[in-house]
Design a protein around this motif. Structure first.
Motif, PDB file in Angstrom:
ATOM      1  N   UNK A  13       0.821  -1.232   0.000  1.00 47.49           N
ATOM      2  CA  UNK A  13       0.000   0.000   0.000  1.00 47.49           C
ATOM      3  C   UNK A  13       0.843   1.265   0.000  1.00 47.49           C
ATOM      4  N   UNK A  14       1.988   1.211   0.666  1.00 49.53           N
ATOM      5  CA  UNK A  14       2.876   2.383   0.715  1.00 49.53           C
ATOM      6  C   UNK A  14       3.457   2.653  -0.663  1.00 49.53           C
ATOM      7  N   UNK A  15       3.965   1.616  -1.320  1.00 46.65           N
ATOM      8  CA  UNK A  15       4.581   1.783  -2.637  1.00 46.65           C
ATOM      9  C   UNK A  15       3.557   2.248  -3.665  1.00 46.65           C
ATOM     10  N   UNK A  16       2.350   1.659  -3.636  1.00 46.57           N
ATOM     11  CA  UNK A  16       1.319   2.063  -4.596  1.00 46.57           C
ATOM     12  C   UNK A  16       0.903   3.514  -4.387  1.00 46.57           C
ATOM     13  N   UNK A  17       0.748   3.902  -3.123  1.00 46.04           N
ATOM     14  CA  UNK A  17       0.388   5.289  -2.819  1.00 46.04           C
ATOM     15  C   UNK A  17       1.477   6.245  -3.281  1.00 46.04           C
ATOM     16  N   UNK A  18       2.737   5.860  -3.043  1.00 43.55           N
ATOM     17  CA  UNK A  18       3.857   6.717  -3.448  1.00 43.55           C
ATOM     18  C   UNK A  18       3.856   6.940  -4.950  1.00 43.55           C
ATOM     19  N   UNK A  19       3.632   5.873  -5.719  1.00 43.62           N
ATOM     20  CA  UNK A  19       3.640   6.010  -7.178  1.00 43.62           C
ATOM     21  C   UNK A  19       2.491   6.886  -7.661  1.00 43.62           C
ATOM     22  N   UNK A  20       1.303   6.701  -7.092  1.00 43.87           N
ATOM     23  CA  UNK A  20       0.153   7.506  -7.509  1.00 43.87           C
ATOM     24  C   UNK A  20       0.362   8.979  -7.170  1.00 43.87           C
ATOM     25  N   UNK A  21       0.870   9.258  -5.968  1.00 40.96           N
ATOM     26  CA  UNK A  21       1.096  10.649  -5.563  1.00 40.96           C
ATOM     27  C   UNK A  21       2.155  11.296  -6.454  1.00 40.96           C
ATOM     28  N   UNK A  22       3.233  10.572  -6.736  1.00 44.39           N
ATOM     29  CA  UNK A  22       4.274  11.110  -7.622  1.00 44.39           C
ATOM     30  C   UNK A  22       3.703  11.416  -9.004  1.00 44.39           C
ATOM     31  N   UNK A  23       2.853  10.527  -9.508  1.00 48.40           N
ATOM     32  CA  UNK A  23       2.250  10.751 -10.818  1.00 48.40           C
ATOM     33  C   UNK A  23       1.330  11.968 -10.805  1.00 48.40           C
ATOM     34  N   UNK A  24       0.527  12.112  -9.751  1.00 44.26           N
ATOM     35  CA  UNK A  24      -0.358  13.275  -9.644  1.00 44.26           C
ATOM     36  C   UNK A  24       0.438  14.576  -9.619  1.00 44.26           C
ATOM     37  N   UNK A  25       1.517  14.595  -8.853  1.00 47.37           N
ATOM     38  CA  UNK A  25       2.340  15.806  -8.760  1.00 47.37           C
ATOM     39  C   UNK A  25       3.004  16.119 -10.089  1.00 47.37           C
ATOM     40  N   UNK A  59      10.863  13.810  -1.963  1.00 44.69           N
ATOM     41  CA  UNK A  59      10.995  14.276  -0.577  1.00 44.69           C
ATOM     42  C   UNK A  59       9.621  14.399   0.082  1.00 44.69           C
ATOM     43  N   UNK A  60       8.654  14.949  -0.653  1.00 46.67           N
ATOM     44  CA  UNK A  60       7.302  15.123  -0.100  1.00 46.67           C
ATOM     45  C   UNK A  60       6.667  13.780   0.222  1.00 46.67           C
ATOM     46  N   UNK A  61       6.783  12.833  -0.713  1.00 45.74           N
ATOM     47  CA  UNK A  61       6.206  11.508  -0.506  1.00 45.74           C
ATOM     48  C   UNK A  61       6.884  10.804   0.665  1.00 45.74           C
ATOM     49  N   UNK A  62       8.178  11.007   0.805  1.00 47.81           N
ATOM     50  CA  UNK A  62       8.912  10.380   1.905  1.00 47.81           C
ATOM     51  C   UNK A  62       8.412  10.901   3.245  1.00 47.81           C
ATOM     52  N   UNK A  63       8.233  12.222   3.346  1.00 48.82           N
ATOM     53  CA  UNK A  63       7.694  12.783   4.585  1.00 48.82           C
ATOM     54  C   UNK A  63       6.282  12.248   4.858  1.00 48.82           C
ATOM     55  N   UNK A  64       5.486  12.107   3.814  1.00 49.48           N
ATOM     56  CA  UNK A  64       4.111  11.649   3.982  1.00 49.48           C
ATOM     57  C   UNK A  64       4.042  10.201   4.454  1.00 49.48           C
TER      58      UNK A  64
END
Length: 650
Positions: A13-25, A59-64
């Motif tokens: 779930x963490x990896x999938x969320x990270x990829x989606x957030x990076x794509x949105x940004x 960096x943002x995703x890492x903090x999140x």
């Protein structure tokens, strides 16, 4: 997908969320860049936006996700604690997705208004929900609707998606969990810091353009907002942002530029405290500052702008007007700071909003109150906005006349009573005070020229359409102040009063310059009994107006203001303007030499070309650079060391 779940286990779930957030940004940044394609091309910034933008996003995703990564490594499972954690993780993921999506959607209207990504202004406005919601409801219904739809959709879809993410996971043996947790924390910390240096990643590290918006596009709006919130706790110190300079040198440079003899300085505990003798020596006069919201020089044809201020054009020819007057900042509280305290701008918020300056801070209201003046603030809106009421009441203002005191105003918009209602009230109050033979100082702050630009019908011939545009609001504000001056000239208080009509700032300080100098130029007109017409072409600053008003009103005093008394000669070599845009400080001399200080980028020097409103890199002599540097540091030094306190006697 099942294969990834098997290999990643509780971290899926963490990896999938990270990829989606990076794509949105990434999608949002590219869309914004295409929208601003001319400015991106001018900055040659496509490669930098992609590479440095990805660095910021990681960096943002890492903090999140660093904390949920740790807890997922340790707690995930089909047992009770694991199920509780999965439910919590779903909330975390959904909230994170909402924050990212909402902030990117909110970025477009914020850029249109401020030419930057959401920053500390976004946070500050949240403190005043009534006024801000009224403004949004009146002028931004579509944006509100889009924000609501996007928010609801993101929450619903995010919640459903998160359920799929935490379903049918595989889990490692218990003895592997501490090692996995250690690894994901290490990776998360490295990703968040994005640097092996002493300092972690920050916006200055990815700044590359002289265009502040292009630098902001490198960020994402969630990062920009959270970084601004973090900085707000320590922003009251230029020493954190600009190259170092010793305290003694700062004081020496500031004192030398004040046109005051060394022996005239009174106290080492207040280095700029000195006695000022007024030019006018008759019976002290009233002082009225008519502060115009967002009324830059570009709206006044007599100052080279468009023809939206015919009344001010006429007053310029009848009064003492300044053709090169510059605001100190880009917000109302910065203009109020300059005009009521004479305090120089800093990278911090205005002293109107800082905690330590809420009492015992020098203002001309406090000075005048000590000399028997009635001191008042008249405003058509709610005076608690931007902390004005608290600051004023703590520093010499005794009479606050804001919206609740208005009796049946003829027109009420999102920001309160109209400018005509404001000036009607001011005229009534001034007449009463004059009848009581009571000298008065009044700050009258207009608000009609503020988004969503509401004003009564039938008052002006619109400059353009639709009705609610900044140009039409400016024209109404000009109409209202012009009608007030016509009435004031026939009043019992005209001959005994010095009036100053001045803008707090321009409508929008936009552009690709580190300090957009053309957007700092404002009108300033002094008129009243005994004021002779004069078109003054000296380079001047808002900081010069409080000392000048005191001198014209016959108020000799001891005060710490560093501005010039413009009733007296100011040598060309000493004329200057100070401008603060965010954390960028600009200093301009009479020959248009410009020194700019920026956080972690040091000092840059330019030649300003007013005809094209551009800057070109150019040499500026060392003496001027040192003087500019000292003044950039002075405000923070004076604030931190309590050099600008109200004096027990004047």
């Amino acid at each position: 997908m099942n294969k990834f779940k098997k290999y990643l286990g509780p971290l899926y779930p963490i990896a999938a969320t990270a990829l989606v957030v990076l794509l949105l940004m990434l999608i949002s940044r590219m869309a914004l860049a295409v929208w601003q394609i001319d400015r991106v091309n001018a900055a040659q910034g496509w490669g930098h936006l992609l590479v440095s933008g990805l660095r910021i996003d990681i960096s943002s995703v890492s903090y999140l996700l660093i904390l949920p990564s740790l807890l997922s490594s340790l707690l995930s499972g089909e047992h009770l604690l694991g199920r509780i954690w999965h439910f919590t993780l779903r909330i975390w993921i959904t909230a994170g997705l909402w924050l990212v999506v909402y902030m990117e959607v909110a970025t477009v209207p914020f850029i249109i208004e401020y030419d930057l990504r959401p920053n500390r202004l976004f946070i500050e406005y949240l403190i005043y929900p009534k006024e801000v919601f009224g403004m949004l409801w009146s002028g931004y219904k579509l944006e509100l609707f889009i924000g609501l739809v996007v928010s609801v959709s993101t929450v619903i879809l995010g919640w459903r998606w998160s359920k799929r993410l935490v379903s049918h996971l595989s889990y490692p043996k218990w003895y592997w969990r501490p090692l996995i947790a250690l690894c994901v924390v290490a990776i998360g910390v490295m990703g968040a810091r994005s640097s092996f240096g002493h300092r972690p990643l920050n916006p200055a590290m990815v700044s590359f353009s002289t265009d502040p918006l292009i630098n902001d596009l490198t960020l994402n709006s969630s990062y920009s907002l959270i970084f601004a919130a973090k900085q707000m706790s320590s922003e009251a110190n230029a020493f954190k942002f600009y190259p170092p300079m010793g305290e003694e040198q700062i004081i020496r440079e500031v004192q030398q530029n004040m046109l005051v003899k060394n022996e005239a300085f009174i106290s080492a505990n207040a280095p700029t405290l000195t006695k000022r003798t007024a030019s006018y020596q008759g019976k002290p006069k009233n002082i009225v500052i008519l502060l115009l919201e967002s009324h830059g020089s570009r709206y006044i044809s007599r100052l080279g702008g468009i023809n939206t201020s015919p009344y001010l054009d006429q007053l310029i020819d009848e009064s003492w007007a300044f053709s090169r007057m510059y605001a100190t900042g880009t917000r109302s509280v910065r203009g109020i700071e300059a005009l009521t305290t004479g305090f120089s701008p800093t990278p911090a918020r205005s002293v109107v909003k800082l905690g330590k300056s809420q009492t015992n801070f020098f203002t001309i209201a406090d000075l005048l109150k000590s000399q028997g003046y009635h001191t008042q603030f008249i405003y058509g809106g709610e005076s608690h906005f931007d902390n004005m009421k608290n600051f004023f009441l703590g520093n010499g203002f005794t009479d606050i006349q804001d919206f609740p005191t208005f009796d049946e105003p003829k027109f009420v918009g999102s920001w309160g009573a109209s400018d005509e209602d404001l000036y009607d009230k001011a005229d009534t109050l001034f007449t009463q005070l004059e009848e009581q033979d009571k000298p008065f100082f009044s700050l009258v702050f207009s608000s009609s020229n503020h988004s969503p630009f509401e004003y009564p019908d039938g008052k002006i011939t619109p400059f353009n359409s639709p009705k609610n545009t900044v140009e039409n609001a400016v024209k109404y504000a000009d109409y209202a102040v012009g009608k007030f001056i016509e009435r004031a000239k026939k009043s019992n208080y005209w001959n005994n009063t010095i009036f100053l009509i001045v803008a707090d700032h321009d409508a929008r300080a936009t552009g690709d310059l580190p300090v957009p100098i053309g957007h700092f130029r404002i009108p300033a007109i002094i008129l009243g009994g005994g004021i002779e017409p004069r078109f003054d072409s000296r380079l001047t600053s808002q900081l010069d107006l409080p000392p000048t008003l005191l001198s014209l009103a016959g108020i000799s005093s001891i005060n710490p203001m560093i501005g010039y008394d413009l009733t007296k000669d100011v040598p060309t070599k000493n004329q200057r303007a100070m401008m603060q845009r965010g954390k960028n400080f600009g200093w301009m001399t009479a020959d248009n030499k410009v020194v700019v200080l920026r956080p972690e980028l040091g000092i840059s020097t330019y030649q300003y070309h007013p005809e094209s409103d551009t800057l070109t890199e150019d040499f500026v002599d060392e003496k001027t650079v040192i003087c500019a540097h000292a003044h950039a540091m002075w405000g923070s030094l004076a604030f931190n060391e309590d050099f600008y306190r109200a004096q027990p006697t004047y």
